[in-house]
Design a protein around this motif. Structure first.
Motif, mmCIF file in Angstrom:
data_model
loop_
_atom_site.group_PDB
_atom_site.id
_atom_site.type_symbol
_atom_site.label_atom_id
_atom_site.label_comp_id
_atom_site.label_asym_id
_atom_site.label_seq_id
_atom_site.Cartn_x
_atom_site.Cartn_y
_atom_site.Cartn_z
ATOM 1 N N PHE A 72 -9.680 -23.188 25.052
ATOM 2 C CA PHE A 72 -9.600 -24.634 26.286
ATOM 3 C C PHE A 72 -10.033 -23.882 27.855
ATOM 4 O O PHE A 72 -9.223 -23.701 27.833
ATOM 5 C CB PHE A 72 -8.561 -25.214 25.943
ATOM 6 C CG PHE A 72 -7.976 -25.208 24.890
ATOM 7 C CD1 PHE A 72 -7.638 -26.435 24.109
ATOM 8 C CD2 PHE A 72 -7.055 -24.716 24.183
ATOM 9 C CE1 PHE A 72 -7.797 -26.686 23.017
ATOM 10 C CE2 PHE A 72 -6.516 -24.937 23.079
ATOM 11 C CZ PHE A 72 -6.945 -25.875 22.568
ATOM 12 N N SER A 73 -11.104 -24.653 28.376
ATOM 13 C CA SER A 73 -11.017 -24.479 29.698
ATOM 14 C C SER A 73 -10.538 -25.745 30.635
ATOM 15 O O SER A 73 -11.382 -26.787 29.990
ATOM 16 C CB SER A 73 -13.000 -24.531 30.373
ATOM 17 O OG SER A 73 -13.024 -23.777 31.108
ATOM 18 N N LEU A 74 -9.959 -25.419 31.717
ATOM 19 C CA LEU A 74 -9.670 -26.884 32.361
ATOM 20 C C LEU A 74 -10.662 -26.631 33.994
ATOM 21 O O LEU A 74 -9.707 -25.744 34.769
ATOM 22 C CB LEU A 74 -8.220 -26.982 32.491
ATOM 23 C CG LEU A 74 -7.796 -27.348 31.296
ATOM 24 C CD1 LEU A 74 -6.302 -27.946 31.676
ATOM 25 C CD2 LEU A 74 -8.276 -28.996 30.997
ATOM 26 N N PHE A 75 -11.255 -26.766 34.287
ATOM 27 C CA PHE A 75 -11.518 -27.197 35.815
ATOM 28 C C PHE A 75 -12.013 -25.481 35.978
ATOM 29 O O PHE A 75 -11.941 -24.690 36.594
ATOM 30 C CB PHE A 75 -11.333 -27.047 36.891
ATOM 31 C CG PHE A 75 -10.798 -28.793 36.869
ATOM 32 C CD1 PHE A 75 -11.179 -29.579 37.102
ATOM 33 C CD2 PHE A 75 -9.468 -29.566 36.231
ATOM 34 C CE1 PHE A 75 -11.693 -31.087 37.251
ATOM 35 C CE2 PHE A 75 -9.215 -30.513 36.209
ATOM 36 C CZ PHE A 75 -10.710 -31.744 36.213
ATOM 37 N N GLY A 76 -12.591 -24.624 34.924
ATOM 38 C CA GLY A 76 -13.090 -23.360 34.533
ATOM 39 C C GLY A 76 -12.399 -22.614 34.454
ATOM 40 O O GLY A 76 -12.747 -20.939 34.438
ATOM 41 N N ASN A 77 -11.245 -22.837 34.011
ATOM 42 C CA ASN A 77 -10.178 -21.505 34.117
ATOM 43 C C ASN A 77 -9.267 -21.491 32.647
ATOM 44 O O ASN A 77 -9.097 -22.519 32.013
ATOM 45 C CB ASN A 77 -8.417 -21.922 34.167
ATOM 46 C CG ASN A 77 -8.522 -22.180 35.899
ATOM 47 O OD1 ASN A 77 -8.893 -20.685 36.669
ATOM 48 N ND2 ASN A 77 -8.660 -22.884 36.615
#
Ligand code: SF4
Ligand code: SF4
Length: 456
Positions: A72-77
């Motif tokens: 999962f990527s949230l705002f590039g994390n």
């Protein structure tokens, strides 16, 4: 509330007729300041939906929910299954944010940021205006039967194409653009299940936007149903100023001239003059429409506006109440916990456990060993050059059964560690040791492991 209208609207949902069938709402196209603002914001949201999985930050997609590969990527994390706790915390904070936001600003999200409203009002409804004419002027009435059939077929074909595009954007959020392109560009025979899924979701979207429409907000959306418990008299929502508007009528009355244009423009068929209703999505169309009417009759605007019942009653506009403070406190605590947890998150996840059923082994007269299982997960998008060292015991010998020195981006490795120590370093039956994990020469994290000695 003083109100001349009957209470019949409370007996059943507005968009259901006497026989229980859903009514098709044919709303006039709004125009005005709020509609323009909503259009700009909607296009910002649409562009975000399209480009969020494509834009990369530090090599990671801005947003990605790759359930199949559990990434999962949230705002590039990037987050992995090992980060379930953080993901759960993020979701919890998001839910509290939504609740808090709703308590203060009512259903602002529904009218402005909900994908259902954005796609329906800004894309499908505009296609309808294009093919059927703007209902504002009832221009569709002027078409002959043949023209109407052609226009209807054309409209539904465009609906299907748009539904297919939305489906692809939706899939891209779960696969990423590269995988989506691979699916689209490969022959159907190689990916029959994928294409069946794509066709099914496209038809579902077509059905929702061509036929179900506002029924989704009224009957299916759980968020809409929550409004009854979340809103109070101080919540901000689109509201009719009944103090100024009533009694309604054309002569010697309040400011409402009872033209019913606020109802004609409403996409869910609500008469906002009856007060807040669960069908109202706070889209602001009635604000714009009533302002046009007020301008024509030379009365002040904002007879319908963003306000609260408390604000209308008292003339004071305040969003501070006990519930707001309580939700804010909970939110603040959760955000602090989330911040601390994310800041402590390392780029390489390491677990070191003594192998079950193993004891201390005597290697030779001077040395003993313990065996551990080691799991490593590289949560970054870069190759890691991994090494382990005992922090305070330079002459401890660490041997791995598999090579762990090169850990690819996103990769996981399991290995067995044999740790050999001189007997002289042991502090009795059980000794705690600090072990450091390095990426090249950079210390990533330290762990305390337990080393057991020989039984006497
Ligand atoms: S548009 Fe304004 S004036 Fe007309 S009925 Fe609605 S509230 Fe009254
Ligand atoms: S009542 Fe007004 S704000 Fe509510 S859905 Fe209808 S037009 Fe939109």
């Amino acid at each position: 509330m003083e109100n001349n209208s009957t209470d019949a609207f409370r007996d059943k949902p507005i968009n259901i007729d006497e026989t229980g069938k859903s009514k098709r709402i044919v709303a006039k196209q709004p125009k005005g300041k709020w509609y323009n603002r909503r259009t700009y914001f909607a296009w910002f949201c649409i562009l975000f939906l399209i480009f969020a999985p494509i834009i990369k930050i530090n090599g990671n997609p801005l947003m990605l929910f790759d359930i199949v590969n559990r990434k999962f990527s949230l705002f590039g994390n990037m987050f992995y299954p090992q980060d379930t706790f953080i993901l759960a915390l993020i979701m919890l904070v998001a839910v509290v944010c939504i609740v808090l936001f709703t308590v203060i600003y009512g259903r602002l999200f529904c009218g402005w940021a909900c994908p259902q409203t954005i796609f329906l009002e800004m894309i499908y409804r505009r296609i309808e205006y294009l093919f059927d004419g703007n209902h504002r002027n009832l221009s569709n009435e002027k078409y002959d039967e043949y023209s109407k059939i052609i226009r209807t077929i054309g409209k539904h074909l465009v609906y299907i194409i748009i539904s297919f595009i939305i489906t692809n954007v939706f899939i891209m959020w779960f696969t990423g653009p590269e995988k989506l392109w691979q699916i689209i560009s490969s022959p159907i025979s190689e990916n029959q299940l994928g294409f069946l899924f794509m066709a099914g979701v496209s038809l579902f979207y077509y059905f929702v936007y061509a036929y179900l429409r506002q029924q989704i907000c009224t009957f299916f959306c759980p968020y809409g149903r929550l409004q009854g418990v979340l809103l109070d008299s101080k919540s901000i929502s689109v509201i009719y100023d009944y103090k100024r508007g009533e009694p309604r009528g054309s002569k010697n009355t309040g400011d409402c001239i009872d033209c019913k244009q606020c109802i004609a423009v409403c996409p869910t068929g609500v008469d906002i003059r009856n007060g807040s209703q669960f069908e109202c999505i706070n889209c602001t169309a009635c604000i714009d429409e009533c302002n046009i009417v007020m301008e024509k009759v030379k009365k002040p605007g904002n007879l319908i506006r963003f306000d609260s019942y408390h604000g209308i009653e008292t003339g004071k506009h305040s969003i501070k109440n006990a519930r707001t403070y309580a939700y804010s406190a909970v939110l603040l605590i959760l955000v602090i916990v989330l911040g601390i947890t994310v800041s402590k998150r390392t780029s390489v996840d390491v677990s070191i456990n003594r192998m079950q059923g193993t004891m201390c082994q005597e290697i030779d007269i001077n040395n003993v060993s313990n065996i551990y299982t080691v799991k490593l997960i590289n949560k970054s998008n870069k190759l890691k050059n991994i090494s382990f060292k005992l922090i305070d015991i330079p002459n401890g010998d660490l041997q791995f059964t598999t090579d762990i020195s090169q850990l690819e981006a996103g990769a996981a490795i399991e290995s067995v560690l044999m740790l050999k120590l001189p007997k002289t370093l042991l502090k009795g039956r059980s000794t705690d040791l600090e072990i450091g994990v390095y990426d090249s020469k950079t210390l990533l994290s330290t762990y305390t492991i337990n080393f057991i000695g020989l039984q006497k």
